[in-house]
Enzyme design. Structure first.
Site: not given
Ligand code: NAD
Ligand code: GLY
Length: 362
Positions: A245, A224, A242, A238, A262, A234, A249, A182, A140, A118
């Site tokens: 997005h 941010k 997006n 907030r 992404h 949101e 998405h 982003e 998020k 939890r």
């Molecule tokens: P990812 O986490 O898949 O990383 C991209 C690739 O880079 C992967 O293969 C990873 O293993 C590799 N990698 C990571 N760091 C590395 C490094 N330093 N050196 C070499 N390789 C490395 O993708 P991402 O673009 O980081 O994240 C995308 C995700 O984030 C999506 O699922 C998206 O929905 C989410 N997201 C969330 C929010 C939020 O507010 N929580 C905001 C934007 C995106």
């Molecule tokens: N990436 C969108 C948010 O964090 O609200």
């Protein structure tokens, strides 16, 4: 090192930005509630950086869980690997989870932390540009379902975010560009001065020039942090984060998770949002074209995949911003200012969805 704060009252937390921070135990220790620390990473990032982090915590019981790499593994099944590892080692409610990786690892670790017994402490150590400028900040967390991206999750804030800019040295170029999407977003939705700076400095960013990258991370995190502090869950502004997005998405879901990154889907989604903003008379055509030029200059796609308009509409109606199947979009009212549009003219939206390589053209 520079530090910012996400101001959320008792749950406020720092974002530390600098080179070589991975070995800085002093940044982590105040946020560990017991000896038990679980580093959640993946099969790519773990071999590169988990040992350095583990060595920074010599007097702790450190468990490393390496998840399979890829957006297609951002699932409830993968999450179970974390829970089972924690239970096997009898990790208690006072343990701390540390997310070491990109946004996929960060979102899943946050959700694991929100739900394990939890709720336990967690720390974000983002290693992609995208995670450093966006996903590690703001709480998020969650996983995908086949019918929709990030559809199962929780708002759950980390105790701190540690951004070691050195980790970007091993990041593949394609991932760096995805992160730039982003970064451009913050300029487009709220900061025209930053947008001008980005336009002038894109080539430095693409060459990974450290001072330029660090500046872009700092400004992005500040943007941010301010939005999250004003609207954590949101209910209002907030949603502006997006931009692009809802289109993006839909593309990620339709194409199969992991096929379009992404950031790539968001990039073309922002061009689609600019195109629609122009068609609706919110911005001039020249402004929409500038968005397209910027996205292209960042090495990101400006032509969406060919999907039926009905497919886009069906998937976009499943977006979290949608209300009872009605699509809500983030559009531009100038380059540097965005708005939420609830009653988008369907005929105009269909023109954007059908434009293909002719986005921002009649
Ligand atoms: P990812 O986490 O898949 O990383 C991209 C690739 O880079 C992967 O293969 C990873 O293993 C590799 N990698 C990571 N760091 C590395 C490094 N330093 N050196 C070499 N390789 C490395 O993708 P991402 O673009 O980081 O994240 C995308 C995700 O984030 C999506 O699922 C998206 O929905 C989410 N997201 C969330 C929010 C939020 O507010 N929580 C905001 C934007 C995106
Ligand atoms: N990436 C969108 C948010 O964090 O609200």
């Amino acid at each position: 090192m520079e530090s910012l704060t996400v101001a959320l009252g008792e749950r406020s937390y720092p974002i530390h930005i600098g080179a070589g921070l991975l070995g800085r135990a002093d940044l982590l220790l105040p946020h560990l509630r017991s000896r038990q620390v679980c580093i959640v990473t993946n099969t790519t990032v773990g071999p590169l950086y988990a040992d350095r982090l583990r060595q920074a915590l010599p007097d702790r019981e450190v468990l490393v869980v390496e998840l399979p790499d890829g957006e297609e593994h951002k699932t409830l099944d993968t999450l179970a690997l974390v829970f089972d590892a924690l239970l096997e080692r009898n990790f208690s409610r006072s343990c701390t989870l540390v997310a070491l990786g990109g946004g996929v690892v960060g979102d899943m670790t946050g959700f694991a932390a929100a739900t394990y017994q939890r709720g336990v402490n967690f720390i974000q150590i983002p290693t992609t540009l995208l995670a450093q400028v966006d996903s590690s900040v703001g709480g998020k967390t969650g996983v995908n379902r086949p019918l929709g991206k990030n559809m199962v999750g929780a708002f759950y804030q980390p105790r701190c975010v540690v951004i070691d800019t050195d980790t970007l040295r091993t990041l593949p170029d394609r991932e760096l560009k995805a992160g730039l999407a982003e970064v451009l977003k913050y300029g487009l939705i709220n900061n025209a001065v930053f947008l001008d700076w980005l336009e002038a400095n894109l080539s430095l960013l693409l060459q990974q020039e450290v001072a330029a990258l660090t500046h872009s991370i700092r400004v992005s995190c500040a943007e941010k942090a301010a939005i999250v502090a004003a609207d954590e869950t949101e209910t209002g502004q907030r949603a502006l984060l997006n931009l692009g997005h809802t289109f993006g998405h839909a593309i990620e879901t339709a194409m199969g998770y992991g096929s379009w990154l992404h950031g790539e889907a968001v990039a073309v989604g922002m061009v689609m949002a600019a195109d629609l903003s122009w068609r609706l008379g919110l911005i001039p055509q020249a402004a929409a074209r500038r968005v397209k030029r910027l996205v292209a200059a960042a090495g990101l796609p400006v032509v969406p995949p060919t999907l039926a308009v009905e497919t886009y509409l069906r998937l976009m109606a499943k977006d979290k911003k949608a209300e009872q199947g009605k699509i809500r979009l983030i559009l531009l009212q100038s380059l540097g200012s965005a708005l939420v549009k609830a009653d988008t003219d369907l005929a105009m939206l269909e023109l954007t969805l059908a434009a293909g390589s002719n986005l921002t053209e009649r």
